[in-house]
Design an enzyme around this catalytic site. Structure first.
Site, PDB file in Angstrom:
ATOM      1  N   GLY A 227      39.826  60.691  19.470  1.00 34.58           N
ATOM      2  CA  GLY A 227      38.464  60.792  18.946  1.00 34.58           C
ATOM      3  C   GLY A 227      37.663  61.873  19.650  1.00 34.58           C
ATOM      4  O   GLY A 227      37.827  62.109  20.852  1.00 34.58           O
TER       5      GLY A 227
ATOM      6  N   GLY B 110      43.950  50.220  48.646  1.00 36.72           N
ATOM      7  CA  GLY B 110      43.004  49.527  47.767  1.00 36.72           C
ATOM      8  C   GLY B 110      43.728  48.438  46.984  1.00 36.72           C
ATOM      9  O   GLY B 110      44.892  48.118  47.264  1.00 36.72           O
TER      10      GLY B 110
ATOM     11  N   LEU C 291      36.317  47.520  36.670  1.00 38.32           N
ATOM     12  CA  LEU C 291      36.943  46.223  36.453  1.00 38.32           C
ATOM     13  C   LEU C 291      36.884  45.861  34.971  1.00 38.32           C
ATOM     14  O   LEU C 291      35.882  46.150  34.297  1.00 38.32           O
ATOM     15  CB  LEU C 291      36.217  45.138  37.252  1.00 38.32           C
ATOM     16  CG  LEU C 291      36.337  45.240  38.772  1.00 38.32           C
ATOM     17  CD1 LEU C 291      35.369  44.293  39.456  1.00 38.32           C
ATOM     18  CD2 LEU C 291      37.779  44.955  39.206  1.00 38.32           C
TER      19      LEU C 291
ATOM     20  N   HIS D  62      38.825  15.646  45.101  1.00 34.21           N
ATOM     21  CA  HIS D  62      39.704  15.602  46.264  1.00 34.21           C
ATOM     22  C   HIS D  62      41.095  15.175  45.839  1.00 34.21           C
ATOM     23  O   HIS D  62      41.217  14.243  45.043  1.00 34.21           O
ATOM     24  CB  HIS D  62      39.162  14.601  47.293  1.00 34.21           C
ATOM     25  CG  HIS D  62      40.089  14.428  48.458  1.00 34.21           C
ATOM     26  ND1 HIS D  62      40.203  15.370  49.440  1.00 34.21           N
ATOM     27  CD2 HIS D  62      40.965  13.428  48.755  1.00 34.21           C
ATOM     28  CE1 HIS D  62      41.105  14.966  50.320  1.00 34.21           C
ATOM     29  NE2 HIS D  62      41.584  13.782  49.925  1.00 34.21           N
TER      30      HIS D  62
HETATM   31  C1  LIG Z   1      47.607  48.820  37.616  1.00 31.82           C
HETATM   32  C2  LIG Z   1      46.205  48.377  37.308  1.00 31.82           C
HETATM   33  C3  LIG Z   1      45.852  47.060  37.500  1.00 31.82           C
HETATM   34  C4  LIG Z   1      44.570  46.634  37.222  1.00 31.82           C
HETATM   35  N1  LIG Z   1      44.274  45.320  37.409  1.00 31.82           N
HETATM   36  C5  LIG Z   1      43.030  44.886  37.125  1.00 31.82           C
HETATM   37  C6  LIG Z   1      42.715  43.512  37.259  1.00 31.82           C
HETATM   38  O1  LIG Z   1      43.548  42.697  37.630  1.00 31.82           O
HETATM   39  N2  LIG Z   1      41.463  43.119  36.961  1.00 31.82           N
HETATM   40  C7  LIG Z   1      40.499  44.013  36.534  1.00 31.82           C
HETATM   41  O2  LIG Z   1      39.362  43.603  36.288  1.00 31.82           O
HETATM   42  N3  LIG Z   1      40.783  45.327  36.397  1.00 31.82           N
HETATM   43  C8  LIG Z   1      42.016  45.774  36.663  1.00 31.82           C
HETATM   44  N4  LIG Z   1      42.317  47.085  36.489  1.00 31.82           N
HETATM   45  C9  LIG Z   1      41.248  47.987  36.013  1.00 31.82           C
HETATM   46  C10 LIG Z   1      41.062  47.829  34.499  1.00 31.82           C
HETATM   47  O3  LIG Z   1      42.266  48.136  33.850  1.00 31.82           O
HETATM   48  C11 LIG Z   1      39.942  48.725  34.010  1.00 31.82           C
HETATM   49  O4  LIG Z   1      38.764  48.458  34.738  1.00 31.82           O
HETATM   50  C12 LIG Z   1      39.674  48.475  32.531  1.00 31.82           C
HETATM   51  O5  LIG Z   1      40.819  48.699  31.762  1.00 31.82           O
HETATM   52  C13 LIG Z   1      38.529  49.364  32.034  1.00 31.82           C
HETATM   53  O6  LIG Z   1      38.317  49.100  30.687  1.00 31.82           O
HETATM   54  P1  LIG Z   1      37.730  50.200  29.714  1.00 31.82           P
HETATM   55  O7  LIG Z   1      37.599  49.525  28.389  1.00 31.82           O
HETATM   56  O8  LIG Z   1      36.543  50.839  30.302  1.00 31.82           O
HETATM   57  O9  LIG Z   1      38.828  51.349  29.636  1.00 31.82           O
HETATM   58  P2  LIG Z   1      40.443  51.397  29.428  1.00 31.82           P
HETATM   59  O10 LIG Z   1      41.068  50.060  29.536  1.00 31.82           O
HETATM   60  O11 LIG Z   1      40.886  52.463  30.310  1.00 31.82           O
HETATM   61  O12 LIG Z   1      40.555  51.815  27.912  1.00 31.82           O
HETATM   62  C14 LIG Z   1      40.155  53.064  27.458  1.00 31.82           C
HETATM   63  C15 LIG Z   1      40.905  53.389  26.177  1.00 31.82           C
HETATM   64  O13 LIG Z   1      40.323  54.536  25.599  1.00 31.82           O
HETATM   65  C16 LIG Z   1      41.355  55.317  25.024  1.00 31.82           C
HETATM   66  N5  LIG Z   1      40.836  56.679  24.871  1.00 31.82           N
HETATM   67  C17 LIG Z   1      40.412  57.528  25.848  1.00 31.82           C
HETATM   68  N6  LIG Z   1      39.958  58.679  25.305  1.00 31.82           N
HETATM   69  C18 LIG Z   1      40.116  58.559  23.971  1.00 31.82           C
HETATM   70  C19 LIG Z   1      39.824  59.405  22.889  1.00 31.82           C
HETATM   71  N7  LIG Z   1      39.259  60.603  23.038  1.00 31.82           N
HETATM   72  N8  LIG Z   1      40.123  58.973  21.635  1.00 31.82           N
HETATM   73  C20 LIG Z   1      40.685  57.751  21.450  1.00 31.82           C
HETATM   74  N9  LIG Z   1      40.972  56.903  22.454  1.00 31.82           N
HETATM   75  C21 LIG Z   1      40.673  57.297  23.691  1.00 31.82           C
HETATM   76  C22 LIG Z   1      42.487  55.187  26.025  1.00 31.82           C
HETATM   77  O14 LIG Z   1      43.729  55.497  25.434  1.00 31.82           O
HETATM   78  C23 LIG Z   1      42.371  53.711  26.407  1.00 31.82           C
HETATM   79  O15 LIG Z   1      43.152  52.914  25.552  1.00 31.82           O
HETATM   80  C24 LIG Z   1      43.603  47.550  36.730  1.00 31.82           C
HETATM   81  C25 LIG Z   1      43.956  48.882  36.512  1.00 31.82           C
HETATM   82  C26 LIG Z   1      45.248  49.295  36.799  1.00 31.82           C
HETATM   83  C27 LIG Z   1      45.614  50.719  36.545  1.00 31.82           C
END
Ligand SMILES: Cc1cc2nc3c(=O)[nH]c(=O)nc-3n(C[C@H](O)[C@H](O)[C@H](O)COP(=O)(O)OP(=O)(O)OC[C@H]3O[C@@H](n4cnc5c(N)ncnc54)[C@H](O)[C@@H]3O)c2cc1C
Length: 465
Positions: free
Chosen positions: A114, A182, A319, A444
Site C-alpha cells: 500500500g 532485551g 507491544l 489458596h
Molecule cells: C520475535 C518477536 C516476538 C514478539 N513477542 C511479543 C510478545 O510476546 N508480546 C508482544 O506484545 N509483542 C511481541 N512482539 C512485538 C509485536 O510483534 C509487535 O509489537 C506488534 O506486532 C506490532 O503490531 P503492529 O500492528 O503495529 O505491526 P506489525 O505486527 O508489525 O504489522 C504490520 C503489518 O503491516 C504490513 N505492512 C507494512 N507496510 C506495508 C505496506 N506498505 N503495505 C501493506 N502492508 C504493509 C506488514 O507486512 C505487517 O504485516 C514480538 C516481536 C517479535 C519480532
C-alpha cells in the site's frame, strides 16, 4: 472502490482496528503486503515464539524437572521438525482465524503493497504488478516495525539470524551468540538453550532487560546464568565475520578497551526493532516523522488530514496489546466515540522461565521523578503453591505512593508471572491502592497469593514471611 476506512497493515494494530471499525458500522479494507494476515505478531513474532517457548520448556521439564516429582521418563529426544510443525500449525490457526474474522465482519483484505497517493487515496501494488486505487474517508497506518540491523553485519537468516531466522533454525547451534539482552534475545536464547545450545549474550549496557526494574533484572540474570547463559555486559559488537562453520564475533568494552573475539555456530542479532514505513509515500504527502516514527497527536492523527497511525509505527512500547488497544481507540474516535488508551497501565511480559511481568513505574523511574513510594516484596519461596510445583524462583514487588498508597507499579519474576500481572493492571486502571489489593481475597493455594502478600508487605504486614 470507496471505503470509510482503509487500514494499511494487518498486524494486531491493523486487524483489531478494522474489526472494531466494522463493528461500528464502517466499510473497511485492510491492505497487507505479506501473504497472510496477522502481521509480525502472528506470523514471525509473538505467536511462533510462544509456541517454541512452550514446546522447549516441556522438553526441558522432561529432561530435568519431572524426575523430582516422581515422574520417571527416559532422556527426551528432540524432534525439531515436529516442534517446528507445532509452531507452524499454531501460526496457521491464528492467521486463518483473522481471515475468518474479516469475513465475519465483512472486511475486505487487499493483498499488495500500500502507498498513500494522497489523503483519501491508497494505491495497492499487487504481486502481479497491477495497481489498484482505493478511495477512503480515513486511512490508518499500521505498518508496524522491522528488525533493527547492526551496521556492517549481514543477516543471512541461516548462520547470522534475526528473530525471524531464529524461529526456524534447522538444528540447535552448538554455540549461539545473542547480540542484545532485551526481551526477544532472552526469549529466543532460552528456546535454543533448552534445546541444547550454549548461549552467550553480548549486551551494550551493563545490565539485561534495559528499562525494566533493576532488582528484577539482576535476579533474573542470576537465574539465567544458572540455566547456562553467559553474559558479556557493557560490550559492543565490533564485527561479525563468517567462517566455514559459523562466525567470529569481535566484541569490545562499550567504554573502550581491548577487543575479544568469540567463535559461535550461530549469531542472533536482537538489538531491537525500528518503525517500518518504507514505500508508504509519507514524505510526498508531508507526514511529519521523528526518529523513524510517524508523529501523531493524542488522537492518533498525523499532520495530514484523514491520516492516522498506530502500533509499532508510532511512539510508545512496541507491544502487540498496545497496538491492539490503539486500534480499538482510533476506530472508536473515527466513529465519534471517546476512544482512549491508558499508557500508564500497559503490562509487559518476558515469556522465559521464570517469566518476568511488569506494569507501571520501576523504582528507578520513581526515584528519577522524585516520587516518594513504599515497597512491598514477597518471594515465591515462601508460597505454598510455588513449593508444590517446584517453581519457587523469583518474587513480587509492589510499589505504592507513599502518601496515597495508590499502586504505581507491580513487578513479578516468577512462574506464570505473565498471567498474574493482570490483577495489578486492573487495579491500576481503577486507581486502586496497595491496601485494596491486600484486602482482596485470593484463592489458596495460588501463586497469586504472593501478590496479595507483597501488597500487604507495603504496610509491613505480610503474614507468611
Ligand atoms: C520475535 C518477536 C516476538 C514478539 N513477542 C511479543 C510478545 O510476546 N508480546 C508482544 O506484545 N509483542 C511481541 N512482539 C512485538 C509485536 O510483534 C509487535 O509489537 C506488534 O506486532 C506490532 O503490531 P503492529 O500492528 O503495529 O505491526 P506489525 O505486527 O508489525 O504489522 C504490520 C503489518 O503491516 C504490513 N505492512 C507494512 N507496510 C506495508 C505496506 N506498505 N503495505 C501493506 N502492508 C504493509 C506488514 O507486512 C505487517 O504485516 C514480538 C516481536 C517479535 C519480532
Amino acid at each position: 472502490m470507496s471505503y470509510d476506512l482503509i487500514v494499511i497493515g494487518s498486524g494486531p494494530g491493523g486487524y483489531v482496528c478494522a474489526i472494531r471499525a466494522a463493528q461500528l458500522g464502517m466499510k473497511v479494507a485492510v491492505v497487507e503486503k505479506m501473504k497472510t494476515l496477522g502481521g509480525t505478531c502472528l506470523n514471525i513474532g509473538c505467536i511462533p515464539s510462544k509456541a517454541l517457548l512452550y514446546a522447549s520448556e516441556m522438553f526441558e521439564e522432561a529432561a530435568h524437572g519431572l524426575g523430582a516429582l516422581g515422574v520417571v521418563v527416559g532422556p527426551p529426544k528432540l524432534d525439531l521438525a515436529a516442534m517446528m510443525k507445532h509452531k507452524d500449525d499454531t501460526v496457521a490457526a491464528n492467521v486463518n482465524g483473522v481471515a475468518y474474522l474479516f469475513k465475519k465482519n465483512k472486511i475486505d483484505p487487499v493483498f499488495g503493497v500500500g502507498r498513500i497517493a494522497a489523503p483519501g487515496k491508497v494505491e495497492v501494488a499487487g504481486a502481479d504488478g497491477a495497481t489498484t486505487t482505493l478511495e477512503t474517508r480515513a486511512i490508518v497506518i499500521a505498518t508496524g516495525s522491522d528488525v533493527a540491523r547492526l551496521p556492517g553485519v549481514e543477516i543471512d537468516e541461516k548462520t547470522v539470524v534475526s528473530s525471524t531466522g531464529a524461529l526456524a533454525l534447522a538444528k540447535p547451534p552448538a554455540k549461539l551468540l545473542v547480540v542484545g539482552a532485551g526481551v526477544i534475545g532472552l526469549e529466543l536464547g532460552s528456546v535454543w538453550a533448552r534445546l541444547g545450545s550454549e548461549v552467550v549474550v553480548v549486551e551494550y549496557l551493563d545490565r539485561i532487560l534495559p528499562g525494566m526494574d533493576g532488582e528484577v533484572a539482576r535476579q533474573f540474570q542470576r537465574l539465567l546464568e544458572k540455566q547456562g547463559f553467559r553474559f558479556h555486559l557493557g560490550h559492543k559488537v565490533a564485527s561479525v565475520a563468517r567462517t566455514s562453520s559459523g562466525a567470529k564475533v569481535t566484541i569490545e568494552p562499550a567504554k573502550g578497551g581491548e577487543a575479544t573475539t568469540l567463535e559461535a555456530d550461530g549469531v542472533l542479532v536482537a538489538i531491537g526493532r525500528r518503525p517500518y514505513t518504507e514505500g508508504l509515500g509519507l514524505e510526498a504527502i508531508g507526514v511529519a516523522m521523528e526518529r523513524g516514527q510517524v508523529v501523531i497527536d493524542d488522537h492518533f492523527q498525523t499532520n495530514a488530514p484523514g491520516v492516522y497511525a498506530i502500533g509499532d509505527a508510532v511512539r510508545g512500547p512496541m507491544l502487540a496489546h498496545k497496538a491492539e488497544d490503539e486500534g480499538v481507540a482510533i476506530a472508536e474516535i473515527l466513529a465519534g466515540q471517546a476512544g482512549h488508551v491508558n499508557y500508564e497501565a500497559i503490562p509487559s511480559v518476558v515469556y522465559t522461565s521464570p517469566e518476568v511481568a511488569v506494569v507501571g513505574k520501576t523504582e528507578e523511574e520513581l526515584k528519577a521523578a522524585g516520587i516518594a513510594y513504599r515497597v512491598g516484596k514477597f518471594p515465591f519461596s515462601a508460597n505454598g503453591r510455588a513449593r508444590a510445583m517446584r517453581h519457587t524462583d523469583g518474587f513480587v514487588k509492589i510499589l505504592a505512593d507513599a502518601a496515597t498508597d495508590r499502586l504505581l507499579g507491580a513487578h513479578i519474576l516468577g512462574y506464570g508471572a505473565g498471567e498474574m500481572i493482570h490483577e495489578a493492571v486492573v487495579l491500576m486502571e481503577f486507581g486502586g491502592s496497595a491496601e485494596d489489593l491486600a484486602r482482596c481475597t485470593h484463592a489458596h493455594p495460588t501463586m497469586s497469593e504472593a501478590i496479595k502478600e507483597a501488597a500487604m508487605a507495603v504496610a509491613k504486614r505480610a503474614i507468611h514471611i
